[in-house]
Motif scaffolding. Structure first.
Motif, PDB file in Angstrom:
ATOM      1  N   TYR A 188      -8.819 -19.337  23.430  1.00 41.28           N
ATOM      2  CA  TYR A 188     -10.134 -18.717  23.219  1.00 41.28           C
ATOM      3  C   TYR A 188     -10.691 -18.182  24.536  1.00 41.28           C
ATOM      4  CZ  TYR A 188     -15.140 -18.255  22.336  1.00 41.28           C
ATOM      5  OH  TYR A 188     -16.424 -17.770  22.263  1.00 41.28           O
ATOM      6  N   ARG A 213     -20.032 -22.135  22.958  1.00 43.18           N
ATOM      7  CA  ARG A 213     -19.450 -21.055  22.140  1.00 43.18           C
ATOM      8  C   ARG A 213     -18.065 -21.455  21.631  1.00 43.18           C
ATOM      9  NH1 ARG A 213     -21.898 -17.781  26.216  1.00 43.18           N
ATOM     10  NH2 ARG A 213     -19.935 -17.392  27.322  1.00 43.18           N
ATOM     11  N   LEU A 215     -10.419 -13.337  14.248  1.00 45.50           N
ATOM     12  CA  LEU A 215     -11.311 -12.260  14.681  1.00 45.50           C
ATOM     13  C   LEU A 215     -10.865 -10.881  14.195  1.00 45.50           C
ATOM     14  CD1 LEU A 215     -12.233 -13.336  18.319  1.00 45.50           C
ATOM     15  CD2 LEU A 215     -13.641 -13.422  16.263  1.00 45.50           C
ATOM     16  N   ILE A 239      -6.388 -17.537  16.470  1.00 47.05           N
ATOM     17  CA  ILE A 239      -7.681 -17.020  16.928  1.00 47.05           C
ATOM     18  C   ILE A 239      -7.739 -15.507  16.758  1.00 47.05           C
ATOM     19  CG2 ILE A 239      -9.082 -16.658  19.014  1.00 47.05           C
ATOM     20  CD1 ILE A 239      -8.216 -19.524  19.852  1.00 47.05           C
ATOM     21  N   PHE A 279     -17.085 -21.803  17.678  1.00 46.97           N
ATOM     22  CA  PHE A 279     -15.966 -21.022  17.142  1.00 46.97           C
ATOM     23  C   PHE A 279     -14.928 -21.958  16.523  1.00 46.97           C
ATOM     24  CE2 PHE A 279     -11.896 -18.875  17.423  1.00 46.97           C
ATOM     25  CZ  PHE A 279     -12.177 -17.584  17.006  1.00 46.97           C
TER      26      PHE A 279
END
Length: 328
Positions: A135, A279, A170, A166, A283
């Motif tokens: 990340y 964050r 996204l 990841i 996530f």
């Protein structure tokens, strides 16, 4: 008496031994975690063998940089954490002193986050290091966006697998690199949109075929070494290469002027920033809830079998999945 794994000299797995050490009372700003499980990471093997980039003081050095457990005691001035809270440990910068290979560890309260619902204990022990590294490299550094083409070297490892998940979460497009075509199906099952096997094809040619000669937007280089040159040539002008691993022990040459932005990333770079960790945690929790993020577990050992767990790691039998040890 609580158990702690220590070593007094550098060497193979056989230098690890289990001793009885009292649990340390938390001071101001600290919590004590009763550890339920911890994972084996490359840094652990490097520390044990004496090849860690940071010095490890001997004797009685500890190991372990990630774990999950329950808060057992809270020191003064701690806000937001209570005894009984299930947590994930996010950072143990002084692992040789407070490492997670133990029944208990006492660490700053800022180094724990709530354990996401939806993970069993082995998964919770194995999720943070790989996913936070991927990340941090892809989202915080490379600013990955939907539809970005993301080339991942060392994709079979824990960080590579995390990066593919990841990217998919996204809406980006992960392209995995492997040295062995036999792993292609496994990597596609793990989330790769495409796989380049270097025992059958050239990286640059394969990328240019798949991108009509344009190149990828982002490279996550988990290998480094001389092979980074091909990764740069496979990246579009104005693209980004984030170097976040050291799987190739050979030096990485300076390739001179390049139209690609090169970022050297270390996972601990962001873990001292509460905003970034927040964050990451949000996530991670969202990805687990959606079923998009699931760590791959190889084998689970009891703590008393730590030597056997390290032997398995050293032999590469885990095939990039996480080896976990439980304390109960």
């Amino acid at each position: 008496m609580p158990r702690v794994v220590v070593f007094d000299e550098f060497g193979g797995p056989e230098v690890l031994r289990i001793v009885a050490d009292p649990a340390v009372e938390p001071e101001a700003g600290e919590v004590r975690v009763r550890i339920e499980a911890f994972a084996v990471n490359p840094l652990d093997a490097m520390m044990r063998s004496g090849t860690s980039p940071a010095p490890v003081p001997l004797p009685h050095a500890r190991l372990g940089i990630e774990a999950t457990g329950v808060i057992d005691a809270v020191g003064p001035e701690v806000v937001g954490h209570r005894v009984g809270d299930p947590v994930i440990i996010t950072a143990i910068p002084n692992a040789s002193v407070r490492g997670s290979y133990a029944d208990y560890t006492t660490i700053p309260a800022s180094a724990v986050i709530p354990r996401p619902a939806g993970l069993d204990i082995p998964q919770a022990a194995a999720i943070w290091v790989a996913y936070s590294t991927a990340y941090g490299a892809l989202v915080e550094e490379a600013k990955m966006r939907p539809a970005d083409l993301v080339l991942i070297s060392g994709a079979s490892g824990a960080v590579g697998r995390s990066a593919m998940q990841i990217a998919n979460q996204l809406g980006a497009v992960p392209i995995a690199i492997t040295r062995h075509a036999a792993r292609s199906d496994e990597l596609r099952s793990a989330g790769a949109a495409a796989v380049i096997s270097t025992d059958h094809e050239d990286i640059v040619d394969a990328v240019h075929r798949r991108t009509s000669g344009a190149g990828v937007d982002i490279v996550l280089d988990l290998v480094r070494g001389p092979g980074q040159h091909d990764l740069l040539k496979a990246t579009r002008p104005g693209g980004i290469l984030v170097a976040a691993g050291y799987l190739d022990p050979r030096p990485t040459p300076d390739f001179g002027d390049t139209p690609v932005t090169v970022i050297n990333y270390r996972g601990f770079d962001h873990l001292s920033d509460p905003a970034v960790v927040g964050r990451m945690a949000a996530f991670l929790s969202a990805g687990v809830s959606l079923g998009a993020l699931q760590p791959a577990i190889d084998e689970v050992f009891p703590l008393n079998d730590v030597v056997e767990a390290h032997r398995r790691f050293d032999k590469g039998l885990h095939a990039g999945k996480k080896i976990v040890l439980t304390t109960t």
